[in-house]
Motif scaffolding. Structure first.
Motif, short mmCIF file in Angstrom:
data_model
loop_
_atom_site.label_atom_id
_atom_site.label_comp_id
_atom_site.label_asym_id
_atom_site.label_seq_id
_atom_site.Cartn_x
_atom_site.Cartn_y
_atom_site.Cartn_z
N LEU A 19 0.83 -1.20 0.00
CA LEU A 19 0.00 0.00 0.00
C LEU A 19 0.87 1.25 0.00
O LEU A 19 1.81 1.38 0.78
N GLY A 20 0.54 2.19 -0.89
CA GLY A 20 1.30 3.42 -1.00
C GLY A 20 2.41 3.35 -2.02
O GLY A 20 3.00 4.38 -2.35
N THR A 21 2.69 2.14 -2.54
CA THR A 21 3.74 2.01 -3.57
C THR A 21 3.16 1.32 -4.81
O THR A 21 2.85 1.97 -5.79
N ASP A 22 3.02 0.00 -4.74
CA ASP A 22 2.50 -0.76 -5.89
C ASP A 22 0.99 -0.95 -5.86
O ASP A 22 0.42 -1.46 -6.82
N ALA A 23 0.35 -0.60 -4.77
CA ALA A 23 -1.10 -0.80 -4.65
C ALA A 23 -1.75 0.41 -4.00
O ALA A 23 -1.23 0.95 -3.02
N LEU A 24 -2.89 0.83 -4.57
CA LEU A 24 -3.68 1.89 -3.95
C LEU A 24 -4.54 1.34 -2.82
O LEU A 24 -4.70 2.00 -1.79
N ALA A 25 -5.09 0.14 -3.05
CA ALA A 25 -6.02 -0.43 -2.08
C ALA A 25 -5.93 -1.94 -2.10
O ALA A 25 -5.62 -2.54 -3.13
#
Length: 337
Positions: A19-25
């Motif tokens: 989360l916060g890098t490769d994924a939003l949610a």
């Protein structure tokens, strides 16, 4: 020895490191502790959402889905013109802070409707790419060669509105970038040639879309059409009975479309206990997909409400609603045309 002291997540705890890098949610189990700097979101089947701050446990009910998302910032590269992959944009964006003026944040609706098992940065960038390419192709946004400062500012304003209305995110920065050294033109031309041959070949019909895709399309239409209607209802119109009547007629038609998609029959059934034939199921799936394309156009149109005169978009609104009505009627039909 170092491995003996390596920190690991507790058994059953979701891995939220991306989360916060490769994924939003990411979708998480009920009871998950919301990570630092993230926000928890519980989504009901009817589209209602509620946020939980970081550090608290996200307790979701039996009929709710639970997500954790990181507001960013995120950075990605876009290719606004499919036919010119060397022309790129470096985009930085964040998930919007809560707006106290609205009952539901747009990003929350996006997750409730399209979140699935989570939203990766790569998948989100692709969705933004497709939305931007469509707006440029239709002339709703303009990014001409040798863009002047005024033209660039106009494009930026339109892009800001598009990403806010469609996804609930805010553009922090957007700069042109040359992607030519990263484009494999030989592979690109080969892929296009294969695509052209496939489209021109006479062959059996392609297999139908899986039922899950049809269900996802109906879920989007059920949850998002009221939001589109609300955006249209809040538009401030100039004085004049003609525009007022057009506006009211569109709202009434959209209400009818929303009710139509909220009461759609099952994909597999022609009537209770009567199975639908394969050709008719495929037709229903096509109409669901067509309705979702019209829904995406409706959100894009909503991005123009604030900065374009009503007379310039009312015809587009009429066309979009007509497409929704057409695909809604086609999706409900039980006989293959």
């Amino acid at each position: 020895m170092r491995g003996l002291f390596k920190r690991t997540a507790p058994a059953g705890a979701p891995d939220t490191a991306a989360l916060g890098t490769d994924a939003l949610a990411l979708r998480v189990p009920s009871g998950t502790l919301v990570p630092h700097a993230c926000i928890g979101l519980a989504c009901g089947k009817g589209g209602a959402t509620r946020r939980v701050e970081h550090g608290a446990r996200l307790a979701a009910g039996d009929s709710e889905s639970a997500y954790c998302f990181h507001p960013g910032p995120y950075s990605t590269e876009l290719t606004p013109f499919a036919a010119a992959p060397e022309i790129g944009l470096q985009l930085s964006f964040v998930v919007d802070d809560p707006d106290p003026r609205v009952a539901q944040q747009r990003f929350d609706l996006y997750l409730a409707s399209e979140g699935g098992e989570g939203v990766s940065l790569a998948a989100f960038a692709l969705a933004v790419d497709l939305a931007l390419q469509r707006e440029l192709a239709q002339g709703n946004l303009e990014l001409p060669p040798c863009t002047t400062l005024d033209e660039w500012n106009l494009f930026r304003a339109g892009l800001n509105q598009l990403l806010y209305q469609r996804f609930g995110v805010t553009v922090e920065d957007c700069l042109p970038v040359d992607l030519g050294d990263r484009v494999d033109y030989a592979q690109l031309l080969l892929a296009r040639a294969v695509d052209v041959r496939a489209k021109s070949a006479v062959s059996a019909p392609a297999p139908s879309v899986p039922a899950l895709t049809d269900a996802q399309a109906l879920r989007r239409l059920f949850l998002e059409l009221p939001g589109v209607t609300s955006a249209l209802r809040l538009v401030a119109l100039p004085p004049g009975q003609a525009l007022f009547r057009q506006h009211q007629a569109l709202l009434q038609r959209l209400d009818g479309v929303a009710l139509l998609f909220a009461t759609m029959p099952s994909l597999e059934l022609a009537a209770p206990g009567i199975a639908l034939d394969v050709a008719s199921r495929a037709a229903r799936e096509r109409h669901s997909a067509g309705a979702v394309l019209a829904l995406d156009e409706a959100w894009s149109l909503a991005a123009r409400f604030a900065h374009a005169p009503a007379a310039s978009w009312l015809d587009d609104a009429d066309r979009i609603v007509a497409n929704l009505e057409h695909h809604g009627a086609g999706r409900r039909a039980s006989e293959h045309a």
